[in-house]
Motif scaffolding. Structure first.
Motif, mmCIF file in Angstrom:
data_model
loop_
_atom_site.group_PDB
_atom_site.id
_atom_site.type_symbol
_atom_site.label_atom_id
_atom_site.label_comp_id
_atom_site.label_asym_id
_atom_site.label_seq_id
_atom_site.Cartn_x
_atom_site.Cartn_y
_atom_site.Cartn_z
ATOM 1 N N ARG A 42 80.764 114.318 17.603
ATOM 2 C CA ARG A 42 80.033 115.495 17.142
ATOM 3 C C ARG A 42 80.730 116.244 16.014
ATOM 4 O O ARG A 42 80.069 116.950 15.255
ATOM 5 C CB ARG A 42 79.786 116.444 18.313
ATOM 6 C CG ARG A 42 79.037 115.794 19.461
ATOM 7 C CD ARG A 42 78.513 116.798 20.446
ATOM 8 N NE ARG A 42 77.821 116.145 21.548
ATOM 9 C CZ ARG A 42 77.108 116.765 22.472
ATOM 10 N NH1 ARG A 42 77.005 118.087 22.422
ATOM 11 N NH2 ARG A 42 76.522 116.088 23.434
ATOM 12 N N LEU A 43 82.037 116.117 15.932
ATOM 13 C CA LEU A 43 82.782 116.848 14.908
ATOM 14 C C LEU A 43 83.466 115.934 13.898
ATOM 15 O O LEU A 43 83.844 116.386 12.819
ATOM 16 C CB LEU A 43 83.838 117.744 15.561
ATOM 17 C CG LEU A 43 83.351 118.784 16.568
ATOM 18 C CD1 LEU A 43 84.539 119.513 17.181
ATOM 19 C CD2 LEU A 43 82.396 119.769 15.913
ATOM 20 N N GLY A 44 83.649 114.670 14.278
ATOM 21 C CA GLY A 44 84.427 113.781 13.428
ATOM 22 C C GLY A 44 85.894 114.162 13.409
ATOM 23 O O GLY A 44 86.599 113.922 12.428
ATOM 24 N N LYS A 45 86.371 114.735 14.503
ATOM 25 C CA LYS A 45 87.747 115.218 14.593
ATOM 26 C C LYS A 45 88.441 114.593 15.803
ATOM 27 O O LYS A 45 87.815 113.975 16.664
ATOM 28 C CB LYS A 45 87.778 116.744 14.723
ATOM 29 C CG LYS A 45 87.124 117.470 13.569
ATOM 30 C CD LYS A 45 87.936 117.308 12.302
ATOM 31 C CE LYS A 45 87.284 117.989 11.118
ATOM 32 N NZ LYS A 45 86.048 117.364 10.695
ATOM 33 N N ASP A 46 89.759 114.787 15.854
ATOM 34 C CA ASP A 46 90.560 114.278 16.959
ATOM 35 C C ASP A 46 90.938 115.424 17.882
ATOM 36 O O ASP A 46 91.468 116.453 17.437
ATOM 37 C CB ASP A 46 91.839 113.607 16.435
ATOM 38 C CG ASP A 46 91.541 112.398 15.564
ATOM 39 O OD1 ASP A 46 90.573 111.686 15.881
ATOM 40 O OD2 ASP A 46 92.269 112.176 14.579
ATOM 41 N N ASP B 71 87.196 121.658 7.207
ATOM 42 C CA ASP B 71 87.419 120.579 8.165
ATOM 43 C C ASP B 71 88.878 120.530 8.619
ATOM 44 O O ASP B 71 89.164 120.265 9.790
ATOM 45 C CB ASP B 71 87.026 119.233 7.551
ATOM 46 C CG ASP B 71 85.524 119.068 7.446
ATOM 47 O OD1 ASP B 71 84.807 119.778 8.166
ATOM 48 O OD2 ASP B 71 85.071 118.234 6.651
ATOM 49 N N ASP B 72 89.788 120.786 7.690
ATOM 50 C CA ASP B 72 91.208 120.794 8.063
ATOM 51 C C ASP B 72 91.513 121.925 9.037
ATOM 52 O O ASP B 72 92.304 121.759 9.972
ATOM 53 C CB ASP B 72 92.083 120.943 6.815
ATOM 54 C CG ASP B 72 92.033 119.702 5.932
ATOM 55 O OD1 ASP B 72 91.633 118.628 6.432
ATOM 56 O OD2 ASP B 72 92.392 119.806 4.748
ATOM 57 N N ALA B 73 90.892 123.086 8.810
ATOM 58 C CA ALA B 73 91.116 124.217 9.707
ATOM 59 C C ALA B 73 90.634 123.894 11.119
ATOM 60 O O ALA B 73 91.291 124.235 12.114
ATOM 61 C CB ALA B 73 90.398 125.459 9.173
ATOM 62 N N VAL B 74 89.495 123.229 11.213
ATOM 63 C CA VAL B 74 88.979 122.843 12.530
ATOM 64 C C VAL B 74 89.926 121.857 13.207
ATOM 65 O O VAL B 74 90.251 121.989 14.389
ATOM 66 C CB VAL B 74 87.569 122.228 12.385
ATOM 67 C CG1 VAL B 74 87.105 121.646 13.721
ATOM 68 C CG2 VAL B 74 86.582 123.275 11.899
ATOM 69 N N GLY C 274 74.699 122.429 20.340
ATOM 70 C CA GLY C 274 75.636 121.581 21.054
ATOM 71 C C GLY C 274 76.763 121.047 20.196
ATOM 72 O O GLY C 274 77.381 120.041 20.547
ATOM 73 N N GLY C 275 77.033 121.697 19.064
ATOM 74 C CA GLY C 275 78.176 121.314 18.257
ATOM 75 C C GLY C 275 77.855 120.583 16.969
ATOM 76 O O GLY C 275 78.749 120.317 16.163
ATOM 77 N N ARG C 276 76.598 120.270 16.737
ATOM 78 C CA ARG C 276 76.231 119.532 15.521
ATOM 79 C C ARG C 276 74.751 119.717 15.237
ATOM 80 O O ARG C 276 73.967 120.056 16.132
ATOM 81 C CB ARG C 276 76.524 118.044 15.691
ATOM 82 C CG ARG C 276 75.724 117.410 16.841
ATOM 83 C CD ARG C 276 75.971 115.932 16.984
ATOM 84 N NE ARG C 276 75.296 115.398 18.149
ATOM 85 C CZ ARG C 276 75.346 114.111 18.512
ATOM 86 N NH1 ARG C 276 76.038 113.269 17.781
ATOM 87 N NH2 ARG C 276 74.713 113.686 19.591
ATOM 88 N N ALA D 202 85.044 119.919 27.283
ATOM 89 C CA ALA D 202 84.521 119.513 25.978
ATOM 90 C C ALA D 202 83.773 120.655 25.307
ATOM 91 O O ALA D 202 83.859 120.845 24.085
ATOM 92 C CB ALA D 202 83.608 118.295 26.133
ATOM 93 N N ASP D 203 83.038 121.438 26.094
ATOM 94 C CA ASP D 203 82.321 122.581 25.537
ATOM 95 C C ASP D 203 83.298 123.628 25.020
ATOM 96 O O ASP D 203 83.057 124.256 23.973
ATOM 97 C CB ASP D 203 81.408 123.183 26.607
ATOM 98 C CG ASP D 203 80.423 124.182 26.032
ATOM 99 O OD1 ASP D 203 79.707 123.826 25.077
ATOM 100 O OD2 ASP D 203 80.359 125.315 26.540
ATOM 101 N N ALA D 204 84.397 123.849 25.732
ATOM 102 C CA ALA D 204 85.428 124.775 25.258
ATOM 103 C C ALA D 204 86.022 124.298 23.940
ATOM 104 O O ALA D 204 86.313 125.103 23.044
ATOM 105 C CB ALA D 204 86.527 124.920 26.314
ATOM 106 N N MET D 205 86.183 122.988 23.805
ATOM 107 C CA MET D 205 86.689 122.430 22.546
ATOM 108 C C MET D 205 85.718 122.702 21.396
ATOM 109 O O MET D 205 86.131 123.085 20.293
ATOM 110 C CB MET D 205 86.930 120.927 22.731
ATOM 111 C CG MET D 205 87.430 120.196 21.492
ATOM 112 S SD MET D 205 86.067 119.595 20.464
ATOM 113 C CE MET D 205 85.224 118.508 21.599
ATOM 114 N N LEU D 206 84.412 122.542 21.652
ATOM 115 C CA LEU D 206 83.418 122.808 20.618
ATOM 116 C C LEU D 206 83.404 124.281 20.225
ATOM 117 O O LEU D 206 83.205 124.619 19.043
ATOM 118 C CB LEU D 206 82.029 122.387 21.110
ATOM 119 C CG LEU D 206 81.800 120.883 21.314
ATOM 120 C CD1 LEU D 206 80.406 120.634 21.875
ATOM 121 C CD2 LEU D 206 81.990 120.120 20.012
#
Length: 477
Positions: free
Chosen positions: A43-47, A75-78, A449-451, A159-163
């Motif tokens: 959903r974010l393309g992040k790790d 994107d870097d900040a995320v 939902g994050g995207r 996962a929701d907390a991460m989003l």
């Protein structure tokens, strides 16, 4: 006198079977974190990482330093926030707690052992008893299913907390860059006001300007100085909020932000069936459904154990000098004389209905949030586009015409300075509108939902992080 206690073959077989059952529920290799990392990737393309060891911390520090070595993009900040935010790492601890409860529910209760030795009147009595909570064994499969659903719910909530942290970091980044950009434009207004105040002072000394015009220029300059100080403090606050969200400290706080917000996309993708998309993708709704299923299973457990919730089975091996060895068993049952379990069942039913209503509330609120955020998304895009395509170009045209009039001695220097301030004000308004658009897009992503829907993301143009916010570079011309 010493006596040894030996289990017979049937008891040994039973003990072996119980030991096998006890080993069926074990800790997973990923601790449930795979759900979080998958959501972050898809959903974010992040790790997303779970920092547990010194090696993990070193890896995170190295990756963070690489991202901070260049001007920071959104994107870097995320990504930095997902690596370093301590509150997010703390929320991941719920995964370990929930999995421990699941493993505990899948393990047999420890047996009890009682030993007594009495002697008197030449008689010796030795009593040895093994006991096991039978109801705990019988209800273990149901209890394991309940905790399994709770573990799945915890994965979704993590996962929701991460989003949410990702969305917070996007908002903090947008506000920080916009605040820094506002400082620059507010400084231009202040410089223009200062020039006007100095010109008015010289002309007032020469007797070529009225006291009223002189006072107006001085008042505008004084207000501009205050606005610059206020803008700088807002910029510091916005930057510190971004720093906190990314979890940075020490030398890491010296990161460089771009001078301008990303440009407004040339087109706004059409988004349809957003409510249905949100119902399928929002993790808080999925977690609420699992909560209801877990409570329903718990209600079944309460009904099973409402009358008999404590049954102990014991094996005895006793010895007395008068009677020799005596073997047998004992069963202990709680007698429902005063408590028939009705209160326990009523409590479970109330919790179940509470959970059902929570699911409905979450779904209703989610639909409303989608409609509200989409309305803001559309409106803020149209407003920003209006400033970009209409207001700022018109202000530039006025400025060009005013400059021609000034060169032709048809306008005063004060008119030229006032027009310059108006043009800078229009650009500053465009910055605010652009900031509101990016914030609205972030809110819409979170509400969904994050995207955004995949088709919208594919059709939306990329937003560079260092393009000019003013479409005509009319920074106070």
């Amino acid at each position: 006198m010493m006596r040894h206690f030996f289990l017979n073959g049937r008891a040994i077989a039973a003990a072996t079977a119980l030991a096998f059952l006890a080993g069926c529920t074990t800790f997973s290799r990923d601790g449930g974190f795979n759900t979080v990392s998958t959501v972050a990737s898809e959903r974010l393309g992040k790790d997303a990482v779970l920092v547990k060891t010194d090696e993990d911390r070193e890896t995170v520090a190295k990756r963070t330093q690489e991202l901070l070595s260049k001007p920071l993009s959104m994107d870097d900040a995320v990504q930095i926030a997902l690596l370093n935010n301590r509150g997010l790492q703390a929320s991941y601890g719920e995964l370990g707690i929930s999995e421990a409860d699941l493993v505990q529910a899948g393990r047999l209760p420890n047996p009890g052992f009682m030993f007594s030795r009495t002697q008197g009147n030449g008689s010796l009595s030795i009593n040895r008893t093994f006991t096991l909570g039978l109801m705990s064994v019988l209800t273990m499969p149901l209890a394991t299913r309940i905790e399994s659903r709770r573990f799945e719910q915890t994965k979704l909530l993590a996962a929701d907390a991460m989003l949410k942290v990702a969305a917070d970091s996007r908002r903090a980044y947008i506000n920080a860059v916009a605040a820094g950009q506002s400082v620059a434009y507010t400084g231009q207004v202040k410089d223009s006001a200062e020039a006007g105040a100095e010109l008015a002072q010289r002309m007032q000394q020469a007797g070529n300007v009225s006291k009223l015009d002189y006072a107006r220029e001085q008042a505008f300059y004084a207000d501009a100085v205050a606005q610059v100080a206020k803008a700088r403090q807002q910029s510091v606050s916005a930057r510190e909020k971004l720093t906190r969200t990314m979890g940075l400290w020490g030398a890491q706080t010296q990161y460089v932000l771009p001078e301008r917000l990303p440009d407004l996309p040339k087109t706004r993708p059409e988004l349809n069936d957003l409510e249905s998309f949100a119902m399928l993708n929002r993790l808080d709704i999925q977690a609420a459904k699992l909560q209801t299923q877990r409570v329903a299973s718990s209600l079944g457990l309460s009904k099973v154990t409402r009358v008999i919730n404590a049954v102990d089975v014991g094996y005895q091996n006793n010895f007395t000098t008068s009677d020799g060895h005596q073997q047998g068993y004992q069963i202990g049952v709680e007698i429902p004389l005063f408590d028939w379990g009705s209160a326990k069942v009523a409590r479970s039913e109330a919790i179940y209905m509470q959970s059902v209503n929570r699911v409905a509330e979450t779904a209703i609120n989610a639909r409303s949030e989608v409609r509200e955020s989409y309305s803001a998304y559309v409106t803020d895009y149209d407003v920003a586009k209006h400033y970009r395509d209409d207001v700022v170009p018109i202000r530039k045209a006025i400025s060009d015409e005013m400059l021609l009039r000034y060169n032709g001695m048809l306008a005063s220097a004060f008119d030229l300075l006032a027009d310059s301030r108006d043009q800078v004000g229009a650009v500053n308004s465009y910055i605010d509108a652009l900031k509101e658009y990016w914030l609205a897009e972030t809110d819409l992503q979170q509400a969904l939902g994050g995207r955004l829907p995949p088709l919208a993301m594919a059709s939306a143009p990329s937003a560079p992080t260092t393009q000019a916010a003013s479409p005509n570079d009319s920074e106070g011309e």
